[in-house]
Design an enzyme around this catalytic site. Sequence first.
Site, PDB file in Angstrom:
ATOM      1  N   ASP A 158      23.958  39.113  12.221  1.00  0.00           N
ATOM      2  CA  ASP A 158      23.269  37.952  11.153  1.00  0.00           C
ATOM      3  C   ASP A 158      22.611  36.733  11.934  1.00  0.00           C
ATOM      4  O   ASP A 158      23.459  36.674  12.532  1.00  0.00           O
ATOM      5  CB  ASP A 158      24.120  37.430   8.952  1.00  0.00           C
ATOM      6  CG  ASP A 158      23.783  37.039   8.756  1.00  0.00           C
ATOM      7  OD1 ASP A 158      23.425  37.585   7.561  1.00  0.00           O
ATOM      8  OD2 ASP A 158      22.776  36.372   8.755  1.00  0.00           O
ATOM      9  N   SER A 174       3.367  35.474   4.769  1.00  0.00           N
ATOM     10  CA  SER A 174       3.040  36.246   3.488  1.00  0.00           C
ATOM     11  C   SER A 174       1.859  35.403   3.040  1.00  0.00           C
ATOM     12  O   SER A 174       1.721  34.347   2.957  1.00  0.00           O
ATOM     13  CB  SER A 174       3.640  36.313   2.313  1.00  0.00           C
ATOM     14  OG  SER A 174       3.631  36.845   1.063  1.00  0.00           O
ATOM     15  N   ALA A 175       1.207  36.576   2.429  1.00  0.00           N
ATOM     16  CA  ALA A 175      -0.843  35.362   1.475  1.00  0.00           C
ATOM     17  C   ALA A 175       0.125  34.859   0.893  1.00  0.00           C
ATOM     18  O   ALA A 175      -0.530  33.595   0.125  1.00  0.00           O
ATOM     19  CB  ALA A 175      -1.311  36.488   0.659  1.00  0.00           C
ATOM     20  N   TYR A 219      10.815  32.585  -3.097  1.00  0.00           N
ATOM     21  CA  TYR A 219      10.624  33.315  -2.294  1.00  0.00           C
ATOM     22  C   TYR A 219       8.848  32.605  -1.139  1.00  0.00           C
ATOM     23  O   TYR A 219       9.403  32.320  -0.184  1.00  0.00           O
ATOM     24  CB  TYR A 219       9.764  34.318  -2.141  1.00  0.00           C
ATOM     25  CG  TYR A 219       9.416  35.373  -1.288  1.00  0.00           C
ATOM     26  CD1 TYR A 219       9.201  35.798  -0.196  1.00  0.00           C
ATOM     27  CD2 TYR A 219       8.067  35.686  -1.572  1.00  0.00           C
ATOM     28  CE1 TYR A 219       8.925  35.886   0.770  1.00  0.00           C
ATOM     29  CE2 TYR A 219       7.161  36.048  -0.729  1.00  0.00           C
ATOM     30  CZ  TYR A 219       8.279  36.480   0.374  1.00  0.00           C
ATOM     31  OH  TYR A 219       6.907  37.628   1.163  1.00  0.00           O
ATOM     32  N   LYS A 278       8.971  30.589   3.062  1.00  0.00           N
ATOM     33  CA  LYS A 278       7.534  31.108   3.471  1.00  0.00           C
ATOM     34  C   LYS A 278       7.004  30.132   4.186  1.00  0.00           C
ATOM     35  O   LYS A 278       6.663  29.780   5.441  1.00  0.00           O
ATOM     36  CB  LYS A 278       6.691  32.554   3.354  1.00  0.00           C
ATOM     37  CG  LYS A 278       7.440  33.686   3.413  1.00  0.00           C
ATOM     38  CD  LYS A 278       7.816  34.327   4.869  1.00  0.00           C
ATOM     39  CE  LYS A 278       8.499  35.314   4.437  1.00  0.00           C
ATOM     40  NZ  LYS A 278       9.040  36.250   5.462  1.00  0.00           N
ATOM     41  N   PHE A 322      -1.163  40.300   3.714  1.00  0.00           N
ATOM     42  CA  PHE A 322      -1.439  40.913   2.402  1.00  0.00           C
ATOM     43  C   PHE A 322      -0.596  41.323   1.793  1.00  0.00           C
ATOM     44  O   PHE A 322       0.541  41.969   1.411  1.00  0.00           O
ATOM     45  CB  PHE A 322      -3.048  40.880   2.481  1.00  0.00           C
ATOM     46  CG  PHE A 322      -4.027  39.712   2.381  1.00  0.00           C
ATOM     47  CD1 PHE A 322      -3.396  39.192   3.635  1.00  0.00           C
ATOM     48  CD2 PHE A 322      -4.086  39.035   1.053  1.00  0.00           C
ATOM     49  CE1 PHE A 322      -4.018  37.723   3.905  1.00  0.00           C
ATOM     50  CE2 PHE A 322      -4.906  38.115   1.500  1.00  0.00           C
ATOM     51  CZ  PHE A 322      -4.914  36.816   2.357  1.00  0.00           C
ATOM     52  N   ASN A 323      -1.332  42.968   1.115  1.00  0.00           N
ATOM     53  CA  ASN A 323      -0.178  43.609   0.386  1.00  0.00           C
ATOM     54  C   ASN A 323       0.168  45.580   1.546  1.00  0.00           C
ATOM     55  O   ASN A 323      -0.791  46.042   1.174  1.00  0.00           O
ATOM     56  CB  ASN A 323      -0.635  44.243  -0.553  1.00  0.00           C
ATOM     57  CG  ASN A 323      -0.792  43.366  -1.937  1.00  0.00           C
ATOM     58  OD1 ASN A 323      -0.882  42.474  -2.030  1.00  0.00           O
ATOM     59  ND2 ASN A 323      -0.061  43.307  -2.668  1.00  0.00           N
ATOM     60  N   ASN A 373       9.772  46.015  -7.836  1.00  0.00           N
ATOM     61  CA  ASN A 373       8.609  45.421  -8.202  1.00  0.00           C
ATOM     62  C   ASN A 373       7.288  45.492  -7.922  1.00  0.00           C
ATOM     63  O   ASN A 373       6.407  45.073  -8.805  1.00  0.00           O
ATOM     64  CB  ASN A 373       9.443  43.973  -7.278  1.00  0.00           C
ATOM     65  CG  ASN A 373      11.139  44.062  -8.061  1.00  0.00           C
ATOM     66  OD1 ASN A 373      10.843  43.438  -9.464  1.00  0.00           O
ATOM     67  ND2 ASN A 373      11.625  43.454  -6.623  1.00  0.00           N
ATOM     68  N   PRO A 386       4.076  37.224 -15.459  1.00  0.00           N
ATOM     69  CA  PRO A 386       4.043  35.717 -15.170  1.00  0.00           C
ATOM     70  C   PRO A 386       3.531  35.273 -13.660  1.00  0.00           C
ATOM     71  O   PRO A 386       4.603  36.211 -12.584  1.00  0.00           O
ATOM     72  CB  PRO A 386       5.645  35.269 -15.940  1.00  0.00           C
ATOM     73  CG  PRO A 386       6.190  36.442 -16.533  1.00  0.00           C
ATOM     74  CD  PRO A 386       5.317  37.525 -16.172  1.00  0.00           C
ATOM     75  N   ASP A 420       1.688  35.965 -11.837  1.00  0.00           N
ATOM     76  CA  ASP A 420       0.725  36.833 -11.202  1.00  0.00           C
ATOM     77  C   ASP A 420      -0.913  35.922 -10.789  1.00  0.00           C
ATOM     78  O   ASP A 420      -0.981  35.248 -11.123  1.00  0.00           O
ATOM     79  CB  ASP A 420       0.223  38.180 -11.284  1.00  0.00           C
ATOM     80  CG  ASP A 420       1.122  39.149 -11.502  1.00  0.00           C
ATOM     81  OD1 ASP A 420       1.883  38.631  -9.853  1.00  0.00           O
ATOM     82  OD2 ASP A 420       1.449  40.232 -11.366  1.00  0.00           O
TER      83      ASP A 420
HETATM   84  N1  UFG Z   1       1.364  45.193 -10.894  1.00  0.00           N
HETATM   85  C1  UFG Z   1       1.291  46.522 -12.368  1.00  0.00           C
HETATM   86  N2  UFG Z   1       2.357  47.086 -12.411  1.00  0.00           N
HETATM   87  C2  UFG Z   1       3.697  47.175 -11.314  1.00  0.00           C
HETATM   88  C3  UFG Z   1       3.435  45.876 -10.226  1.00  0.00           C
HETATM   89  C4  UFG Z   1       2.003  45.660  -9.810  1.00  0.00           C
HETATM   90  O1  UFG Z   1       0.307  46.342 -12.620  1.00  0.00           O
HETATM   91  O2  UFG Z   1       4.414  47.661 -11.953  1.00  0.00           O
HETATM   92  C5  UFG Z   1      -0.111  44.843 -10.081  1.00  0.00           C
HETATM   93  C6  UFG Z   1       0.483  43.448  -9.930  1.00  0.00           C
HETATM   94  O3  UFG Z   1      -0.015  42.541 -11.151  1.00  0.00           O
HETATM   95  C7  UFG Z   1      -0.753  43.253  -8.961  1.00  0.00           C
HETATM   96  C8  UFG Z   1      -0.878  44.332  -8.189  1.00  0.00           C
HETATM   97  O4  UFG Z   1      -0.201  45.449  -9.186  1.00  0.00           O
HETATM   98  O5  UFG Z   1      -2.028  42.886  -9.362  1.00  0.00           O
HETATM   99  C9  UFG Z   1      -0.219  44.249  -7.028  1.00  0.00           C
HETATM  100  O6  UFG Z   1       1.343  43.621  -7.653  1.00  0.00           O
HETATM  101  P1  UFG Z   1       2.787  43.896  -6.392  1.00  0.00           P
HETATM  102  O7  UFG Z   1       3.847  43.432  -6.845  1.00  0.00           O
HETATM  103  O8  UFG Z   1       2.474  45.014  -5.503  1.00  0.00           O
HETATM  104  O9  UFG Z   1       2.148  43.013  -5.380  1.00  0.00           O
HETATM  105  P2  UFG Z   1       1.149  41.446  -5.609  1.00  0.00           P
HETATM  106  O10 UFG Z   1       0.443  40.788  -4.636  1.00  0.00           O
HETATM  107  O11 UFG Z   1       2.028  40.932  -6.877  1.00  0.00           O
HETATM  108  O12 UFG Z   1       3.038  40.934  -4.180  1.00  0.00           O
HETATM  109  C10 UFG Z   1       2.885  40.943  -2.993  1.00  0.00           C
HETATM  110  C11 UFG Z   1       4.092  40.843  -2.791  1.00  0.00           C
HETATM  111  C12 UFG Z   1       4.786  39.223  -2.461  1.00  0.00           C
HETATM  112  C13 UFG Z   1       4.087  38.776  -2.370  1.00  0.00           C
HETATM  113  C14 UFG Z   1       2.610  38.544  -3.179  1.00  0.00           C
HETATM  114  C15 UFG Z   1       1.870  37.455  -2.750  1.00  0.00           C
HETATM  115  O13 UFG Z   1       4.543  41.203  -2.902  1.00  0.00           O
HETATM  116  O14 UFG Z   1       5.760  39.162  -1.584  1.00  0.00           O
HETATM  117  O15 UFG Z   1       1.662  39.713  -2.511  1.00  0.00           O
HETATM  118  O16 UFG Z   1       1.262  36.965  -1.408  1.00  0.00           O
HETATM  119  F1  UFG Z   1       5.250  37.135  -2.608  1.00  0.00           F
END
Ligand code: UFG
Length: 347
Positions: free
Chosen positions: A58, A124-125, A148, A152, A177-178, A197, A292, A294
């Site tokens: 760690d 992260s973005a 989170y 960052k 980004f993703n 998630n 919430p 997003d």
């Molecule tokens: N989404 C759905 N259903 C799901 C999961 C996601 O419709 O079950 C949608 C979300 O609303 C979003 C898109 O798919 O429009 C992408 O969602 P993700 O959870 O895959 O990714 P995010 O962009 O929300 O989150 C990611 C990272 C986070 C980071 C964030 C911002 O997982 O760690 O980008 O950079 F904080």
Amino acid sequence: MPILVTGGAGYIGSHTCVELLNAGYEIIVVDNFSNSKPEALKRVGELTGKRFISYRADLLDREELEFIFTRHRIEAVIHFAGFKAVGESVRMPLEYYMNNVAGTIALCQAMAKFGIKKLVFSSSATVYGVPEKVPISEDFPLSAMNPYGRSKLMIEDILRDLAVSDTEWSIGILRYFNPIGAHKSGRIGEDPNGVPNNLMPYITQVAAGKLNRLSVFGDDYDTPDGTGVRDYIHVVDLAKGHLKALEKIFSSTGVEAYNLGTGRGYSVLEMIAAFIEASGMELPYTIVGRRPGDVGACFADPTKAGNELGWTADKGIAEMCEDAWRWQANNPNGYEEESIRMEQVRS
Ligand code: UFG
């Protein structure tokens, strides 16, 4: 001289280890396996045919960290280790600040003590908060919406302060980004704990029959089809960005942030269609309310990484979906698969 990779057994870390080894770098991995499996590192070794040393440790264990720096003459550090789930960070802020922020401080202290001042950091973005417009460039205002994201952002600020205090530091901050997809072999990939998630692992688990149906979070955003738009990037492209960032920090000092994205956004509905096309699987889904926290649209302007790192993403959405599906289909239980099979054989 080796590169130290913290969190090297994780999703992005393991793919970066493969690229580093294939490019001829020597690596040392340190991981506490709190959210990853040693099996991932075993497979990195198999895929590359290269051997490397890994430590279960760690970053907050100062003695252990200093032991590693004493034992190996490290040239630079790529720092992936950190907690990454937004919802969990809201429930466990202290754990997030301790692990992510204090862990990074401890790492930088040990690095400074041993005169190692070259660092690539996984940001992260999320540090752009709710962007005023898209595409997002590195000079956009920074903010955060959850612990989170704040962890960052705090680390980014700490690294900028560090580079001011001592101009020998050379730090590359990579704003992901993703990331989705997996290594072509189907041997390493994303292995989320429990119910995912993020969109792509959720999609692949629905297609595999592990989850019933996908919930699409909102169809009333200000986007072409109303669903959320993101900049999905193949994890192998992302991994390669780290090698470019390493080359950059070897030849410069100071601190710079780079967006690692494709520059192209896809909506949730476009992702569903691309996945069905690539996998030939069915994907039941239901449109539900917004999640919430997003944002509607988030995608990168990756020009700076192109100009200064000589890096661009080149894998398209079809390949990302195919590779994500191959990983899921070949490893229905992620890295647990083999141990579960063994138990079934025994019982
Ligand atoms: N989404 C759905 N259903 C799901 C999961 C996601 O419709 O079950 C949608 C979300 O609303 C979003 C898109 O798919 O429009 C992408 O969602 P993700 O959870 O895959 O990714 P995010 O962009 O929300 O989150 C990611 C990272 C986070 C980071 C964030 C911002 O997982 O760690 O980008 O950079 F904080």
